[in-house]
Design a protein around this motif. Sequence first.
Motif, short mmCIF file in Angstrom:
data_model
loop_
_atom_site.label_atom_id
_atom_site.label_comp_id
_atom_site.label_asym_id
_atom_site.label_seq_id
_atom_site.Cartn_x
_atom_site.Cartn_y
_atom_site.Cartn_z
N THR D 325 0.83 -1.20 0.00
CA THR D 325 0.00 0.00 0.00
C THR D 325 0.87 1.25 0.00
N VAL D 337 -13.19 -0.01 14.14
CA VAL D 337 -14.21 -0.99 13.79
C VAL D 337 -14.65 -0.75 12.36
N ARG D 338 -14.60 -1.77 11.59
CA ARG D 338 -14.96 -1.60 10.19
C ARG D 338 -15.39 -2.96 9.65
N VAL D 339 -16.46 -2.97 8.93
CA VAL D 339 -16.90 -4.24 8.37
C VAL D 339 -16.05 -4.55 7.13
N ASP D 340 -15.51 -5.70 7.17
CA ASP D 340 -14.67 -6.10 6.05
C ASP D 340 -15.54 -6.61 4.92
N GLU D 341 -15.48 -5.97 3.82
CA GLU D 341 -16.31 -6.41 2.70
C GLU D 341 -15.78 -7.75 2.20
N LYS D 343 -14.04 -9.86 1.83
CA LYS D 343 -12.75 -10.53 2.01
C LYS D 343 -12.88 -11.96 2.50
N GLY D 344 -13.94 -12.22 3.26
CA GLY D 344 -14.09 -13.55 3.82
C GLY D 344 -14.39 -14.61 2.79
N THR D 345 -14.76 -14.21 1.62
CA THR D 345 -15.20 -15.21 0.64
C THR D 345 -14.11 -15.58 -0.35
N VAL D 346 -12.89 -15.39 0.05
CA VAL D 346 -11.79 -15.72 -0.86
C VAL D 346 -11.77 -17.22 -1.11
N ARG E 24 -3.66 -15.63 2.26
CA ARG E 24 -3.86 -14.47 3.12
C ARG E 24 -3.70 -14.90 4.56
N ILE E 308 -19.05 -12.13 8.05
CA ILE E 308 -17.84 -12.14 8.85
C ILE E 308 -18.06 -11.27 10.07
N VAL E 310 -17.43 -8.87 13.21
CA VAL E 310 -16.54 -7.73 13.36
C VAL E 310 -16.05 -7.70 14.79
#
Lengths: 539, 326, 354, 346, 335
Positions: D325, D337-341, D343-346, E24, E308, E310
Motif C-alpha cells: 500500500t 471498527v470496520r466491516v470487512d467487505e 474478504k471472507g469469501t476468498v 492471506r 464475517i 466484526v
Amino acid sequence: ACSNGDTNNSTASSGGTAATVLNVGMPNGPQTENHNPFLGSSSGASLGYRWMIYEPLVMINGIKPQEPGKPWLATEWKWADNFTKLSLTIRDGVTFSDGKPMTAADVAYSFQLRKDNEGLNQDAIPYGTITQSGNKVDLTFTRSQFVNQNKILAVFVVPKHQWSTFKDPNQDTVKQPIGTGPYKLKSFTPQSTTLELRGEYWQELPKVKELRYTSYNDNNAQTTALANGASEWSFVFVPNVKTVFQNKDPENHKVWAPANLGIHGLWINTTRKPFDNPALRRAMDKVINRDDIFQQAEAGYFYPKIESVTGIPTPAGESFIAPEFKDKLHAVDVDGAKAELAAAGFKLEGDTLKDPSGKPVTITLTDPAGWSDYITSLEIIKDNLSTIGIKASIDKANQDAWFKAFDEGDFDAGMHWTNGGATPYDIYQNIMDGKILKPVGKGGVSGNYGRFNSPEATKALDQYANATDDAARTAALNTLQKIMVEQMPIVPTGASNIGALYSTKNWVGWPDEQNQYAPAQPTQQNALQIVLSLKPAGA
Amino acid sequence: MKFLLQRIAFYLFTAWAAITINFFIPRLIPGDPVTSLINKFQGQMSTEAIDSLYVLFGLDKDASVWSQYVDYWGQVFRGDLGLSFTFFPTPVSDILGQSLPWTIALVGITTFASFVIGTGLGVLAGWRRGSWLDGLLPVTTFLSSIPYFWLGLIAITLLAGQGSFFPSSGGYEPGLVPSWNSEFIGSAVQHSLLPAVTILISSVSGWILSMRNMMVTVASEDYITVAHAKGLSERRVMVSYAARNALLPNVSGFALSLGFIVGGTLLVEIVFSYPGIGYNLFQAVGAKDYPLMQGVFLVITISVLVANLIADIAYLLLDPRTRKEG
Amino acid sequence: MTATQAAPTTGDVVLEAENLTKHFPVRRGLRDLFTRERKAVHAVDDIQLTLRRGRVTALVGESGSGKSTVARLMAQLYTRTSGDIRLHGESVTVHGGRKFRAYCRQVQMIFQDPFASLNPVHTVRYHLTRALKIHGRAGTNSAELEQNLRDLLLRVQLTPPERYLDKFPHELSGGQRQRVSIARALGADPKALLADEPVSMLDVSIRLGVLNLLRDLKERLDLAILYITHDIASARYFADETLVMYAGRMVEGGDSETVTQHPAHPYTRLLIESAPDPDRLDRVGDPKDAPADEGGGEPPSLIAPPTGCRFHPRCVHAMPKCSTEHPPRFELPLVDSGQAHWAACWLYEEGAAK
Amino acid sequence: MSAPATTITAVTPEGPEVEAAPAKRQRLRFVANPKATTGLVVLALFCLIAVIGPWIAPYDPSARSSDLLQPPSAQHWFGTTHLGQDIFSQVLVGTRGVMFVGLLAGIVATALSVLIGVSSGFLGGAADEALSALSNVFLVIPALPLIIIVASTIPGAGDLMIALVIGLTSWAWGARVLRAQTLSLRRRDYVEAARATGESTWRIITVEILPNLTAIIASGFVGTVIFAVMSEITLAFIGISTISEWNWGTILFWAQSQQALAQGAWWWFVPAGLAIAVLGTALSLVNFGIDEFVSPRLRSSGHTRVKTKDGRTVRMKVGFTPVLTTHDKTAPVTPVVRVDEAKGTV
Amino acid sequence: MPKEPVLEIRNFNVDYGLGDQAVRAIRDVTLTLHRGEVLGLAGESGSGKSTLAYGVTRLLPPPGVISGGSVIYHPPGDQPYDVMALSPAELRKFRWAETSIVFQGAMNSLNPVHKVSTQMLDVIRAHEPQLSGPARVARAQEMLKLVGISADRMDAYPHQLSGGMRQRVMIGMALVLEPQIVIMDEPTTALDVVMQRQILAQLVELRERLGFSVLFITHDLSLLVEFSDRIAIMYGGRIVEQARSADLYKDSLHPYSEGLLKSFPALRGPRRELSGIPGSPPDLRGMPTGCSFHPRCPHAFDRCSTDIPVLGVPEARNDPNRSVACWLPGRVPVA
Ligand SMILES: Nc1ncnc2c1ncn2[C@@H]1O[C@H](COP(=O)(O)OP(=O)(O)OP(=O)(O)O)[C@@H](O)[C@H]1O
Ligand SMILES: Nc1ncnc2c1ncn2[C@@H]1O[C@H](COP(=O)(O)OP(=O)(O)OP(=O)(O)O)[C@@H](O)[C@H]1O
Ligand SMILES: [Mg+2]
Ligand SMILES: [Mg+2]
C-alpha cells in the motif's frame, strides 16, 4: 617485460646486421638437464645438440650411406680381414672445449667405454681388441662388420680425462659436456637449451654464433612455432604441410624430406590362411595406393613414397637395386591384381573375394590408436583392398597390446616399420631373416613379425653379411630383392625420412634436393655439417 | 583436538593407501618402457639398441614383489623416487622439482582465484536472488560443461595467433633462463594468462553455484532474520552472517575438488604446452616411465592430501563447533 | 514354555523392568586409549517399572532425563546394560529376527514426532499393511486385508477409512498422522503400548483428541500403556500412575493424583511449581512466587553424574548425606486416595514427610 | 568440473519440513521445473541419436571420399576430414559410444556408491570405519590421473572397459554423500518405527531408506555421467583409450592430430566440442532440477519484483518485506471498527 | 498503568505470494500494545501469530508481503510514525533500538560461528556508533549480568552454552538497547518448565526495571493467563477476542477461546472436563465463508456461515478493555 618470441630473431637482424642466432625446435616436451651423448633419453639426444659438442670420427652422409664418409676426427681409416679389423689415424691439433688436446688415447677410450658398458654399446658391436699407438688406433672385431662399418666410423669421441672420473658413465648426466665440437653449453632450461660458439675450432668457425634449441610440448606447438617463425629448423610431422607451414611464408618455408634406407609398410602375417599365399600378397601390393598414403596419410612429405617394386627407397638405395628391377616402378593395377588372384584360384564373386577353399577373404588391420598417420594409411588400405573384394576392418589397438600382438605374431596385418642402415640389408634382414623367426605365440622377436619362413632368404642374408667380396654381396642382395618382389612378405608403402622443415629467412645454405650434402634432420649427426654450412641470409 | 587426531589418522592411512596403489599400478602395466621408446624413435632404433636399453634400465633383473615393495618404501622415506626412463638417468625428484613450481603457480593461483571469484559472485547471486546475477548462471554452466582442452584450443586459435599478445605455448619465452628478474617473471605471467583464464572460465561456475545454493539455504536461517532484526547494515549481514556461514561447506568442498582440478590441469598443460607436472604425467604414461608416473602421482596425491589438511585446519578455525574441547 | 495363564484381568502385570540400566559409551578419543576407565552417559540407572493391563503409567521428567531411553529399552530397540525386562513374567532379551518379531507383537511403541515417524514415501496403506503382514494378521486374501485395514483405521477414529488409506503422510494433519502411527502399533495387536511423548509435537486442540483416543483404547482393548511426557498436567489427567524421573533415575512414583497434588520429592515439587498454572493467584515474577524449591542451576552431566542423590546440587533441602549416599525408595504415608506413593529422598528416611 | 560443485549442496542436511514435503506433487513439480525439463528434453534427444544415429547418418563415418577437408556444405553438413569422411555422420554415430560409456559408468559408480555409502552409513561401527576410509582414499586420489593410468594399462580397452574403469574409480563422492544422508536417515523416527514394527534390516534399507535417497542418488548419477563423459572424451582425445568405434573424443583426437585448427578446418573441431558442452549443460540442468527438487529453497521463485497498487515496483528481499500500500506519514488514523467487505469469501 | 499506546497495528494484512496464489495469512488485524504492558497473543498453530510478529517488523521471508494496513509506533515524547512507510535505512535504525525480537529457538537465532560477545557488540556498534569500544563491552556485560550470565561467558560460542543460557543471551541482547517494545515469539517452548519459569521470572523483573512493553506469543494459553496483562486470541489470521487475562480466563466470550481453555488439563484444583475443540484448523487457501470458526463451532447458527463477524466491544459486557468477533447473542459489538 614484453619481449615476444616471434620477433626474437628479427631483433637480432633488424638493424640490417645479419642473424647470429639459429632457433632449432623439437616437439619433445620439457627436458631435464642431461648432456650424456650416449643416452637417447638425454636432452642432448632429444633435441640433437649433442652433435654440436661431440664429433664423430668420420662424417657419413645418412642419405648416401654408400658414399665414402668425410674425414672428421679421423683423417684416415682402413678396414682389413674382411671387416674384422679397423685401423684409424686420428687428426692432430684438435682440442676439447676445456682446452685439452684430443688424442688417440681419447679415441681408444671412447671405444673401450662402449666395449665395457653394454648399455652404451647401442649397436652391439662385437669389439675385440682396442690398441692405440701414437696417433693410431687399431680395433678388431669378432665378426665381419661389413654391415656395421658406418656405425663404427660414426662413433663420437669423449674426453678420457672427464669420463674416466665418472662413477657410472651409464647414468651420468654430464652436467659440463666437454667435446671437440664448435659449440659449448651456455644455458639449460627445461624449455630450451642454448649453445654458444667456442673460441677455437679445428675447422673454420661457423657463422651461427648461438644455437637455441627449444623443446615444444607437442607437434601442434612445434608446428605453430614453425609457422610463425619462432622455430627455424625442426623435424616434425605436419599434416597438410602446404597450408599449415609452407604457405605461411612460401619464399622461405621449406620442407625437404629425403628418404633413408629404412621403410614402412603393411606387414602381413604369412602364417595365416589365405595370406600365406604369395599371390594374394602380390595382389594386395598391386592395389594399395602408395601415392594416396603418401599424400593423405603422410602429408605429402613425411614418409616418402617408395617407387621401386623392391621396396628399396630411392634415391638413397638407387645403387643397390638389381638390374632386373631397375625400372620397375610400383603402380596401382587392379586388373593385374585380379588376374593374379584368378590364376591362383581365388574367385571374385560380386564384391567378395573367395579363397580357393571358397571362404571369403577378410582381414583385420591393426595399429595403435594414437598413431594417426598409420591409422590413416590403414583407412586407405582398407579402401584399396575392397577393390579386389577383400573385406578389411581396422582395429585401433592399445599401444602395448599392439606391440605384444606384433611380437607374438598375433595379427592379420598392420603398418610397421623396418630397421634401417647403410645398405638395404637391414631392411631385408628385419623382414625375412629366418634366424630370428619364432613360432606364432612366442614373443621376443625383434623383426620378422610376419613369421616369413624362407630358408633361401635366410641364406642370402647370411651370405651378404659375411661375404668377402662385393660381387658376392651384390648377388645376395639381388636374390633378396627377387624374393621380396615375388613373395611380398610386407607391402612397402613409404621410406623413413631424415628430413626437416626449415626457414631460409635468416639462414641459407641448407641441404636440399639440389644439394644433398647431408640429411636435414636436426637430431642427426650431420646436423653439425649443416650448421657449419649455414650463412646469414642476404649476406 | 580429537577431531584433529582423527584427521591425522585418516591422512596417514590415505597416504599409505595412495603410496601403495602407486606402487602396484605400474607393476600391472603390461607394456614396458623400452617398447615405448621404440615407438618414440619409430624405425630409427636398431634391434641391438633395444637390448642395450633393457640392460641400461635395469629391467633384466627379477625381484619378488614384496622385496620391491619394501625397497620402494625405503626409497619413499629417503625421498628417492628413482630414475626416470624418459629422461634417463635424471632422478624423478629432479624432474618433479623442475615442473612442480609451474603447476603450483598456474593451477594453485588460478584455482584459488577461481574459488575466490566464484565464491564472491555466488555470495552476491545467492543474496540478491532474481537479480541479473541469476542470468549469469546458465552461461557459466555452459562454459563449465565445455571440455577444458577444447576451450583451450579454441582460445589458442582465436587469441594466440601470429603477433598476438598471448603466446600459444610454453611457460616463458624460449631463451630466457628462469630467474627472479622482471623480464623472466613478466614473460612467465604473460604465458600463464591464457591458460589461467581458461581454467578460470571452466571452473568458476561450480563455485558460483555451490556458494549461491549455500547462501540461499543460509539466508533462510533464523539468525539471518535476527541479524536483520538487529538493524545491522545489509553488507554486514551479508558478509559476516550469511557468507561467513555459507562458506563452511564450501571450504571442505574446495579441498576435495582439488583432485578434479589436478586432473583438469593435466589437460591445460597439454594444450598450452605448459611445463608442469600434469604434462609430466602425460609423458610418463605415454612412455611407460613408471618411476616418473609414480613420482607424479605421489606428488599429486600428497598435495591433495596437504590441501585437505589445510582445509581441515581452516575449517577448524572457521567453525567453532568443531573446536570442541575433549 | 509359556506359563498357562488364566483369563487376564485388569491389573495383571504385562511388562516389567527391574533394575534397568543403560549406559551409552562415549566415543573414545585417542587420548582416552591410555586411561583405563571407560566414560559413558548414564542415561538410565536402576529403573523399576511395571506396566499393568488396562492401566496407564505416566513417566514424567525434564528433557534429557532418560524417558525415551526407557521406552526404547522396553521396546528392545536398545540393548540394556544391565537389569531385566520381563514380559508376562518371563525375562526377554532379543536383538532381532524371529524372536524380536514375536516380542514386537506384544509390545509396540509410538514415537514422539508424528511428522518424522511415518516414512514420507509410503502411503498409509503401506504402513498399515506392513504392520499387519509382519505379524501375520493380514488375512488370507486381499478382501480380508482390506477389511483389517478398515478396522484398524476405524479403531483410531479415522473415518471414513477409504479417505485416508491411500494418502501420503504429508497429506495428513499432525493429529491424523499420530493416529496412523497408533493404528500401526495396534496392527500388531499388542498387549503393551509404549507411547513416547505422543502429543508433545501436536497442537493444543489436537492433543486432547489423541489422548482421549489412547484412553479409549486402553479401556476397550485393555492395553497396558506407558505414557511418556514432560507435561505433568497431562499425566494427571490421563494416567493412573505417575513416575517422575530425574537425570536417569526414578525419584518419585505413585498414583497420579497423589503425585501431582502432594509431590514429595523436591524435584517433583520444583516441577509442579514451575508448571504454568492459570489458577495461581499471584503472577510470575512476584518474589513470593519464586518456587520454594528452586535450586537454580542446570541439569547435571550424565557422564559424571553427581554422587549420592543426583538432585542434591540443586536441592534446597540437601543434607550432607545426600551428596554421598544414593537414597533408596521410601514408602510414603498414604494421603487421601489410598494409593501407594514413594519417593527416593533422604528427607523421608524416617518414613515421615516433612 | 561441475561434478563436485553441484553435489555439495546435497550434503547439507535438510530440515524435517523438507522431508515431509509433498512426495506425489513433488514428482510432478520436478518435471514442471523448466531447467529440468530443458535438460531432460536435450538428454532425450541425445539418447535418441545414440539409438538411431547410425541409421540416420548420411554416410559411413569411416568411408573415404574425394572431398578432402571440405568446409560445411549441403552434402556434408559439418564438412569433411582429411580423408574425406563426413563429420556429421561421425558425430551422429559417435553419440552412441559417448552415451553408452557415460550411462554405464554412471550406473556402475552409482551402484557402487549406493552399496558402499548406504551400508557404511547404516551398519556403522567397524564396517563403517573401513568403508568410509576406503571412500576417503578414493576421494583424495585424483580421479582423472588415476583413470588415465589405469586405462593406459588395460590392453585393448574398448568402450565397456573404459566405462568400467571410470565407474570403478568415481564412486567415492556419491558414497560419501549417501553415507552422510543415510546416517541422518538411520536416526529418523520412521526407521526406528519400522524396526519397532518388526521389519527386517534388509527391508528397512531397501524399502524405508533407499526411496528417501532417490533424489541424492539421481543427482550423484547425473554428476557421474557428466564426469564419465568428460573423462571418456579426454581419454580419447589424448589418445589413451583404444576406441575402435567413433565417439566425439575420437573426432577431436583426429582433428587435433591433423591440426585442424591450424589448417583452418574449424568445422572438424567445433561440432564435437559443442555437442559435449550441450550434453554437459543438459545434464547439469537436470541436476539443478534435482537439487531444487530436494531443497525447495533453491527454487528461484519466478516473481521477485512486486508491483504495488500505485505502480511502484518493490523487490522481495530477505529482511525487508515489501509493503504494497502507499503510505503517507501523516495519514489520518483509520477507524478501528470496520466491516470487512467480501474478504471472507476468498 | 497509564493506557498510553506504544504500537498500534491497524487493519493489518499479510499475504504469502502474489496474485491468485496468494495465501492471506493475516486479515485485517487491529491491535494496540500499550506502554509497559505484556500483551499475550495465543492461538493454535498456523493461526498467524508469527506472521503478525514478523509482519510488524517487516521481517517476513519471501514470498511474504504486507498487503495493507499500518503500524503506528509512538516514540516516547515524539510524533508517532508508520513503520510500514519507513525506508530501509530508517527501518534499520528503528529495528532493535525501538523494537527487538526474541525468537523461539535461541540456537537458531544465534549465529553459531560468532562469539556471543561479537553478536552482542554488533548491535551496539550498529546503533550507537559514537560509543567507545570499552563502553560497548561494559554495556554488553552489564546486560548479560542482568539476565544472569556471568561476564566470563561473553567469549563463549553459542554451542558452548546450554539452551536456557542461550535463550537468556537472546533476551539480554534484545534488551541491550533498551527498546520500547520486545516481541517474543514462543521464546520458551523449547525449554522445560523449570527453565521456562526461571526465564519468565527474570523477564518480568526486567520489565519492572526498564519499562518496556512485551508482545508475547505462544500457544500455551495457561502460561499466558499467568504471565500477561492482556490476551488476544487469533484464529485463521484474525483476532477473534481480546481481553484482560483474568477476564478471558474466567469469562471467555468467543467459542474458540473457550475451546482453547478447555484443551488444557489443569494441574491443580478439581479435574475439569476437557472437551477440546472438534475438527481441524482451517486451510488458509480455502477459508470458510462467514466466521472462519463456524465449521468447528458448537454454537454456530445461520449467520455465522455468511457474515464475517466484526471485532468490537461486546454488547453484553460493555467493557472498553475487551472485544470479540462473534455473532452470538450479546457478543455482537455495540453499535
Ligand atoms: N544413542 C545415544 N548415545 C549417547 N547418548 C544418548 C543416546 N540416546 C540418548 N542419550 C543420552 O541419554 C540421556 C537421556 O536421553 P533421552 O532421550 O532418554 O531423554 P528424554 O528424557 O527422552 O528427553 P526428551 O524429553 O528431550 O525426549 C540424554 O542425556 C541423551 O543425551
Ligand atoms: N512461506 C509461506 N508460504 C505460504 N504460506 C505460509 C508461508 N509461511 C507461513 N504460511 C502460512 O501462514 C499461516 C500462519 O503461519 P504462522 O507461522 O504465522 O503461524 P503461527 O501462528 O506462528 O503458528 P505456530 O504456532 O506453529 O508457530 C500458516 O497457515 C502457514 O501455513
Ligand atoms: Mg524423549
Ligand atoms: Mg509461530
